[in-house]
Motif scaffolding. Structure first.
Motif, mmCIF file in Angstrom:
data_model
loop_
_atom_site.group_PDB
_atom_site.id
_atom_site.type_symbol
_atom_site.label_atom_id
_atom_site.label_comp_id
_atom_site.label_asym_id
_atom_site.label_seq_id
_atom_site.Cartn_x
_atom_site.Cartn_y
_atom_site.Cartn_z
ATOM 1 N N HIS A 106 -1.426 40.675 -21.060
ATOM 2 C CA HIS A 106 -1.503 41.688 -20.019
ATOM 3 C C HIS A 106 -2.637 41.333 -19.067
ATOM 4 C CE1 HIS A 106 1.202 44.527 -22.074
ATOM 5 N NE2 HIS A 106 0.617 44.139 -23.191
ATOM 6 N N CYS A 145 4.413 41.589 -18.062
ATOM 7 C CA CYS A 145 4.406 41.740 -19.511
ATOM 8 C C CYS A 145 5.693 42.352 -20.040
ATOM 9 C CB CYS A 145 3.209 42.589 -19.929
ATOM 10 S SG CYS A 145 3.102 44.174 -19.083
ATOM 11 N N HIS A 149 6.437 46.538 -16.806
ATOM 12 C CA HIS A 149 5.127 46.031 -16.362
ATOM 13 C C HIS A 149 4.587 46.819 -15.169
ATOM 14 C CE1 HIS A 149 2.258 43.467 -14.285
ATOM 15 N NE2 HIS A 149 3.100 43.323 -13.300
HETATM 16 CU CU1 CUA Z 1 0.985 44.844 -19.081
HETATM 17 CU CU2 CUA Z 1 1.983 43.911 -17.126
#
Ligand code: CUA
Length: 192
Positions: A106, A145, A149
């Motif tokens: 992330h 991610c 996201h």
């Molecule tokens: Cu967590 Cu993009």
């Protein structure tokens, strides 16, 4: 060999450009006061964060007078704390963020500041900042991610000292005695 006048001019301009490029890179690296996130945060077992003394109970820990450490776990698709409950710290404090991920990579970017870290499972990113003014900051995940996201975001609330209480701390005992923060690893060593 004779070099044409214009060719000399272009060679000179090219060299000037190269010097300019090196100059901007050098300024960006050392002149702008940018501190890179390094490996000093160490590593953790991403699969056993619940057993970690701090990441198991992520949040704000007081480690000294006006000094705080905030442990943040990033996971699909939230920051804990940060998303469901804001991170709260008092104004005029020095705050060290320790951020790690329990699943995938992330990002942890605090809009309006130079806090910007990649959050890697098993790796702890450490960032120290000083918050002077009361204001709210948005946190965004800037590494793709997964499907949600774009929804992964949070908030930091820098509140007046008077509005900050032990309820905002994971180690409220430290708050009770400002002069002797008890839950600091360094302080414990001194006591022994
Ligand atoms: Cu967590 Cu993009």
């Amino acid at each position: 060999m004779e070099i044409h006048r214009f060719e000399k001019l272009w060679v000179a301009l090219s060299l000037l450009l190269i010097v300019g490029f090196i100059g901007t890179v050098t300024y960006g690296a050392v002149g702008a006061g940018v501190k890179m996130v390094d490996e000093s945060g160490g590593t953790v077992d991403a699969n056993a964060l619940n057993d970690h003394p701090r990441f198991g109970e992520p949040g704000t820990y007081q480690t000294g007078e006006n000094e705080y450490e905030v442990y943040v776990v990033a996971r699909q698709f939230l920051f804990e704390p940060g998303t469901n409950e804001p991170i709260r710290v008092p104004a005029g404090s020095t705050v060290t963020f320790h951020i790690t991920s329990s699943d995938v990579i992330h990002g942890f970017e605090v809009a309006g500041t130079n806090i910007n870290a990649m959050v890697i499972p098993g790796q702890v990113a450490d960032v120290t900042v000083r918050f002077e003014e009361t204001r709210n900051y948005g946190i965004i995940c800037h590494e793709y991610c997964g499907a949600a996201h774009h929804t992964m975001e949070g908030q930091i609330q820098v509140v007046p000292q008077s509005e900050f209480s032990s309820a905002d701390l994971q180690n409220p005992d430290a708050f009770a005695d400002q002069n002797d923060p008890v839950d600091d690893a360094d302080a414990e060593e001194e006591d022994n």
